[in-house]
Design a protein around this motif. Structure first.
Motif, mmCIF file in Angstrom:
data_model
loop_
_atom_site.group_PDB
_atom_site.id
_atom_site.type_symbol
_atom_site.label_atom_id
_atom_site.label_comp_id
_atom_site.label_asym_id
_atom_site.label_seq_id
_atom_site.Cartn_x
_atom_site.Cartn_y
_atom_site.Cartn_z
ATOM 1 N N CYS A 221 0.846 -1.214 0.000
ATOM 2 C CA CYS A 221 0.000 0.000 0.000
ATOM 3 C C CYS A 221 0.879 1.261 0.000
ATOM 4 C CB CYS A 221 -0.860 -0.031 1.256
ATOM 5 S SG CYS A 221 -1.771 1.462 1.607
ATOM 6 N N TYR A 226 -7.231 6.536 -1.121
ATOM 7 C CA TYR A 226 -8.307 6.497 -2.113
ATOM 8 C C TYR A 226 -8.943 5.108 -2.230
ATOM 9 C CZ TYR A 226 -7.504 11.171 -3.996
ATOM 10 O OH TYR A 226 -7.424 12.514 -4.165
ATOM 11 N N ALA A 235 -2.986 -2.655 -4.101
ATOM 12 C CA ALA A 235 -2.639 -3.084 -2.745
ATOM 13 C C ALA A 235 -3.873 -3.556 -2.001
ATOM 14 C CB ALA A 235 -1.983 -1.937 -1.984
ATOM 15 N N ALA A 353 -3.425 7.904 4.283
ATOM 16 C CA ALA A 353 -3.577 6.547 4.836
ATOM 17 C C ALA A 353 -4.942 5.986 4.462
ATOM 18 C CB ALA A 353 -3.410 6.531 6.351
HETATM 19 S S1 SF4 Z 1 -6.074 2.962 -2.310
HETATM 20 FE FE1 SF4 Z 1 -5.968 2.304 -0.211
HETATM 21 S S2 SF4 Z 1 -5.016 0.301 -0.301
HETATM 22 FE FE2 SF4 Z 1 -4.627 1.261 -2.258
HETATM 23 S S3 SF4 Z 1 -2.632 2.161 -1.964
HETATM 24 FE FE3 SF4 Z 1 -4.162 3.709 -1.486
HETATM 25 S S4 SF4 Z 1 -4.427 3.608 0.713
HETATM 26 FE FE4 SF4 Z 1 -3.375 1.748 0.049
#
Ligand code: SF4
Ligand SMILES: Cc1cc2nc3c(=O)[nH]c(=O)nc-3n(C[C@H](O)[C@H](O)[C@H](O)COP(=O)(O)OP(=O)(O)OC[C@H]3O[C@@H](n4cnc5c(N)ncnc54)[C@H](O)[C@@H]3O)c2cc1C
Lengths: 582, 266, 328
Positions: A221, A226, A235, A353
């Motif tokens: 991640c 998003y 991720a 985050a």
């Molecule tokens: S969308 Fe969520 S899971 Fe994907 S990289 Fe961004 S914070 Fe991490």
């Protein structure tokens, strides 16, 4: 640095930035719709994706019909809030009742991966008590299966996804996770600070279906926040990324942009029994077509699944397929998801985050002192500007200069949310309305009312979350009423008179018609449903594989629990991860 | 000034000083700025080389390609533009940096882009807007015997406040066809949804904007990324007497909390 | 001489370090100068290896051990610890196990470095976003820093033991088996070099190593403090000290005077800085949300608790270098 090395990132070439993971390269097997396939899956979402992969890997011919597109994540998805509208099921639904639910963006996905494309990816398990709510508390319903039936599938899916979280998760049946926990963002720190002050245990860094560490071709991640807009990074798990590529490699076909309009039935004479023969659908050009199959599994989400079954009514099945009990469309549930927002003197910047990264289930179980049955959890959320502004229109009644002012303070606000168990009630239901959609299929009308127990739970829970927010140091605390996660409406049970499907998802009325998605859940606990839905799908798959040798049209050959097929997991599942409590 | 005289997309609003926020130190109206908010010098768009191509296109189109008006009539357009100006006032922005709102809502209605649901006691969104605008006209007539466009900004705010508060003094036949708070909800949610989707608004509130392939590294304590800026607060007050400066529950929402948020969070 | 009696057992089995403080400093210096400190260096290699092993353990935990190979440095670090201790106890172990484990570890570190480079490349944007991806990706130089311990272990295996007589001629070093494959001339050079190591004549060599280790450790301090936005001014200090120490080490190669004067000072500074940093990091951990109640998590995601100690280790290396004799 003003730009990345070698200038701005350009349009993706034939090779994707992250390799094949982002588009399903390679050729897909095509069955054509002349012949009969072994399995036809309606809806390749959270449950459908897992099911498709299992059945294909086990060597069956399987076609998945999906109303939305097969996403090319690099080209189709954007790192932008407003631009991600298309990930949701935005077709018209009518909502009513005393406490109407908002649908669309708040609920289901459309496109391969379904809701797992835009979920926040919190993946707690249900507690053992969730499976016997009626016996323990005299409310809701019991499941026909128990926690131990599902436990091995929870463990299996937690590896396949794989789930990041602490090595020890203390609630329910204590367990740990195969990937390590994530670092904290602003909202996680708020939840930890608040809970620590109040002496509430809190679980940090998971459990989330977001990679803390790479997994095959999927990278770690990047903490961009998003998740709900679809993770372009790959991720965050969606079945599109974790299971569908493997399904296609093993010969599954996905026909995307195909809307199934009805399930076809061959009736046994004039009796009230029969077997399904396949489905009718509108293909991407809008032409009607048919796909024959030995068995049909409906995985269309708690709204579209009952809608399709209701709309497939035919002589002998006037109230809709598999609805001899009259419970189809009833006992729809949503979880209370009140968002509590707090303004802090210091900066938070909650857009960084993933929104999902810390939680507590300290209030999950029934506590008679609280005056209501069952309980709730508290989780982090991280609304981006539009979501936050919309929350402010309700939470503070903001508009005009007041709106401009509170938004200028966006970076000072943090958010955590309630996730409370609303019980299943027969009057929370879904019916076909008179209005039709562009295919001529009647649209759904959803009716939702809170009952006494629910109201008490929300009141108590909301106050508790606000207390945590204040304890964390917020100088102003407001909240917005919200609901999340629709499940139920085609519930499983051991009694055909009060339920639609059995413990494996087989409809009581029609032996080769199955339901496999959130709609089979008799109660919902206060855990987010996604993991349970995928675990149930893997279990249903094992059952289908075991039973198919006897012919599915004849009904259950034996009710024995099928062997767990550990050999059907996608690649990269085994041989890594952190030490954790099993 | 009538929007009809102006190129589509380019909107010039009356920048009467009394409609601008006030500097409490001097009691004088603040000068319009290219970028209000507490993050002077912050420019999300300067980071666009770090975004992926698909995202860059979506965001830049939002800034550069203003869709034409196709759904609203010219009169409705003028009226609706004035309403948007009160729901999200932009009098503190200079005319080059105002965010166009009406055209995007018009586009949504024209293309019938729904949010996936409609309340059972609400007409379709298009009808709701037409009815709502008519009701606003009627309230203006009732209170001030003038058209909404002929009112001062403060008077316009008072007209809208009656809708916010759930006690509009006119348009009763319309409110029989749709609940006041549902219309308010629809209106405000749409308008803020357009405004805060715009990179200028992100600059104003210090939002990091798109973050792929480059993500964030400073996750805690509100620390800025190397390319973000520190907050620099200044005091300001809404124009004297502005009713929208105060917060108050939307009537109808508290009695039956039946207008839950639309956006998913978890 | 009570202490002497009390620690008699320790003394006779682990190290010939006299307890009498008066003699101690002098004796140690002499031992080091003459390359008679195999036991101590084996211990140092073992313990620093074990310590960086702990750091690897939690750093890789953050990466979820998503590849089974991520367990190898953790296992090897503990093997190095065992090899170091046994090297201190037994002369044979110092000549067999210690160099073997050290060599394997060195290879593992090189592979690890490769994996870390690839890891950064595989992050979205890859090396086109060097700043972001070095900070958020696998720590680039961490495997090399860990490799320094293995390298010390390797050196230790060539040294003489503390108990070796001052006046006895340093025996000949048997060449490692692989070296027999090399051309005769290279073999001869190698023998000379090893002989010098044996006699404590490798100041320049060790100074260069100090420079490298300090660079690795200082670079890590730079980017992790940058990630933290240099919120405290003191976060600049290891970077400045690292610069100083690198300068002094390189200077030491060039001039004996620098090695005698500047290098020990810079090294002492680094040791002090690392120690203070350790305290700051410990405080930082307890100040995180949840504080000591979430100790394990906060150790993992708080300021890296062992990193300053590894930095202090670089200072120690510099100090050692300043005490050696120079190559002939
Ligand atoms: S969308 Fe969520 S899971 Fe994907 S990289 Fe961004 S914070 Fe991490
Ligand atoms: C914003 C948001 C955040 C969420 N966060 C979480 C979370 O953190 N954790 C969690 O566990 N859950 C979360 N959820 C809920 C979760 O996404 C859903 O519960 C889950 O995806 C439902 O899975 P499903 O298989 O029942 O349906 P879906 O995943 O929605 O799949 C249904 C699929 O079927 C297709 N389909 C439907 N009807 C037809 C038809 N007639 N013909 C062809 N195709 C059809 C649909 O297009 C869709 O792709 C979140 C939901 C939202 C909206």
């Amino acid at each position: 640095m003003k730009t990345p090395l070698f200038g701005a990132f350009g349009a993706p070439g034939p090779k994707h930035m992250l390799g094949a993971m982002q588009s399903i390269d390679g050729r897909m097997r095509k069955y054509g719709n002349q012949g009969e396939v072994d399995f036809c899956i309606v809806g390749v979402g959270s449950a459908g994706g897992v099911l498709l992969q299992r059945l294909a890997r086990a060597g069956f011919s399987v076609v998945g019909l999906e109303a939305g597109p097969l996403w090319d994540t690099e080209r189709d998805w954007v790192s932008d809030e407003a631009g991600s509208h298309k990930l949701y099921w935005n077709d018209l639904r009518i909502t009513g009742g005393e406490h109407p639910l908002t649908l669309g963006a708040n609920n289901s996905g459309k496109g391969v991966g379904g809701g797992s494309v835009h979920w926040a990816a919190f993946v707690p398990r249900l507690h053992p008590s969730d499976f016997r709510v009626y016996s323990e508390d005299g409310v809701g319903a019991d499941w026909p299966i128990c926690y131990e039936d599902l436990k091995p599938y929870y463990e299996l899916l937690e590896r396949e996804i794989p789930v990041s979280g602490p090595a020890y998760f203390p609630w329910g049946d204590p367990h740990g996770y195969p990937y390590g926990p994530h670092p904290m963002g602003g909202c996680g720190d708020i939840l930890i600070n608040g809970c620590t002050k109040l002496g509430i245990r809190v679980c940090i860094g998971g459990p989330v279906a977001i990679l803390a560490g790479s997994h095959g071709k999927r990278p770690h991640c990047i903490y961009r926040g998003y998740c709900i807009q679809g993770c372009k990074v790959g991720a965050k798990q969606s079945t599109l990324i974790s299971h569908v590529p493997n399904a296609l490699e093993h010969g599954a076909e996905i026909r995307d942009s195909c809307m199934v309009s009805r399930i076809n039935l061959a009736r046994n004479g004039s009796s009230k029994s029969g077997t399904v023969t396949g489905v009718t659908y509108f293909d991407s050009q809008g032409h009607e077509a048919e796909q024959k199959a030995k068995a049909v599994i409906v995985c269309g989400y708690a709204i579209e699944t009952p809608r399709l079954l209701l709309n497939s009514a035919c002589p002998g099945f006037e109230n809709g397929l598999a609805n001899s009990s009259g419970t189809l469309g009833k006992y729809l549930m949503a979880q209370a998801g009140n968002v509590v927002l707090g303004r802090f003197p210091e900066l938070i910047r909650m857009y960084k985050a993933p929104p999902a990264h810390a939680m507590t289930e300290e209030f999950y179980e029934t506590d008679t002192k609280r005056g209501f049955a069952r309980g709730f959890g508290i989780q982090t959320v991280g609304p981006l500007p539009i979501a936050f502004a919309r929350q402010m229109t309700i939470a503070k009644g903001a508009w005009g200069w007041g709106m401009r002012r509170v938004m200028m303070d966006y970076n000072h606000w943090g958010a955590i949310a309630l996730l409370g168990e609303i019980l299943p009630w027969p009057d929370n239901r879904l019916e076909l309305a008179a209005e039709k959609d562009k295919y001529g299929i009647p649209v759904t009308k959803v009716t939702f009312n809170l009952h006494d127990n629910d109201k008490k739970m929300i009141e108590y829970g909301k106050n508790k979350v606000m207390e945590v927010m204040s304890a964390a140091g917020a100088e102003e605390v407001v909240q917005e009423q919200r609901y999340a996660h629709l499940v139920g409406a085609a519930r499983m049970g051991s009694d055909p008179r009060t339920s639609v499907v059995d413990g494996f998802g087989r409809t009581h009325d029609i032996p080769n018609l199955f339901v496999c998605d959130g709609s089979v859940m008799p109660t919902q606990g206060s855990a987010n449903p996604g993991l349970t839905i995928q675990a149930l799908a893997a279990r249903t798959a094992d059952y289908l594989i075991a039973q198919s040798q006897f012919g599915l049209k004849k009904g259950a050959h034996s009710s024995e629990t099928p062997r767990i097929r550990y050999d059907l997991s996608p690649p990269d599942t085994w041989g890594k991860g952190v030490p954790h409590l099993k | 000034m009538k929007a009809k005289d102006v190129k589509p997309g380019k909107v010039i609003r009356v920048l009467d000083a009394s409609t601008r926020p006030i500097d409490p130190a001097t009691g004088k109206p603040l000068e319009p700025r290219a970028q209000p908010g507490y993050y002077p010098g912050y420019d999300v768009l300067s980071q666009q080389a770090f975004w992926d191509a698909a995202t860059r296109k979506v965001v830049l189109d939002r800034v550069r390609k203003i869709p034409p008006i196709r759904f609203f009539t010219p009169d409705e357009t003028d009226l609706f533009r004035a309403v948007c100006d009160r729901i999200i006032p932009q009098n503190d922005r200079d005319s080059d940096h105002q965010i166009v709102i009406v055209n995007f809502i018009d586009e949504r209605l024209h293309e019938n882009r729904l949010d996936g649901y409609r309340f059972e006691n609400m007409p379709p969104d298009q009808k709701a807007y037409q009815l709502g605008l008519r009701a606003i006209t009627e309230i203006a007539q009732h209170l001030y015997a003038k058209s909404f466009l002929g009112l001062t900004t403060l008077e316009q705010e008072f007209v809208l406040k009656t809708v916010h508060d759930g006690n509009p003094p006119a348009g009763h036949d319309i409110w029989k066809r749709m609940p006041v708070h549902r219309f308010w909800h629809l209106l405000v949610q749409d308008i803020v949804g357009i405004y805060y989707a715009h990179p200028y608004a992100w600059n104003e509130i210090g939002f990091g904007g798109p973050a792929y392939p480059r993500g964030y590294m400073r996750l805690e304590n509100g620390d800025p990324e190397p390319w973000e800026v520190e907050e620099k607060r200044y005091e300001w007050e809404a124009p004297l007497g502005s009713p929208s400066a105060d917060y108050g529950a939307i009537a109808g929402m508290s009695e039956h909390p039946g207008a839950p948020g639309q956006r998913g969070t978890h | 001489m009570k202490a002497h009696d009390k620690f008699g057992i320790v003394r006779s089995t682990i190290a010939d370090i006299p307890v009498d403080a008066e003699h101690a400093a002098h004796e140690i210096t002499v031992h080091i100068r003459e390359g008679r400190f195999q036991r101590s260096l084996a211990l140092i290699a073992g313990f620093t290896g074990g310590m960086s092993g702990l750091e690897v353990a939690y750093e890789h935990y953050k990466g979820s051990y998503s590849n089974a190979i991520m367990y190898t440095p953790v296992i090897l670090s503990q093997a190095l610890l065992i090899a170091g201790v046994s090297g201190a106890v037994s002369r044979r172990a110092a000549r067999t196990i210690l160099p073997t484990v050290s060599a394997i570890t060195l290879v593992d570190c090189a592979i690890g470095f490769g994996f870390h480079i690839r890891g950064i490349q595989r992050k979205p944007g890859g090396w086109r976003l060097p700043v972001f991806n070095i900070i958020m990706g696998p720590p680039l130089f961490a495997p090399l820093l860990f490799g320094m311990s293995a390298y010390l272990g390797l050196i230790a295996s060539f040294l003489r033991r503390e108990s070796a007589s001052r006046f006895a001629r340093p025996g000949r070093v048997p060449l490692p088996t692989v070296s027999r494959l090399l051309p005769a001339k290279v073999q001869r050079d190698e023998i000379i070099e090893l002989q010098e190591v044996r006699e404590g004549r490798f100041q320049k060599h060790l100074a260069l190593s100090t420079a490298f280790a300090t660079f690795f450790s200082g670079f890590e301090a730079l980017y992790s403090h940058y990630k933290n936005n240099f919120k405290y001014k003191i976060q600049w200090s290891p970077i400045i000290v690292a610069g100083l120490l690198i300068g002094a080490s390189l200077g030491a190669i060039w001039k004996p005077k620098v090695a005698k004067r500047l290098l020990p000072t810079a090294s002492a500074l680094a040791i002090a800085n690392g120690t203070i940093g350790f305290c700051y990091h410990a405080r930082g951990i307890t100040r995180r949300p949840g504080g000591t109640k979430r100790l394990l998590y906060n150790i993992i995601y708080g300021p890296p608790i062992l990193a300053p100690l590894l930095f202090a280790g670089c200072g120690f290396l510099g100090l050692l270098a300043s005490m050696f004799r120079r190559e002939r």
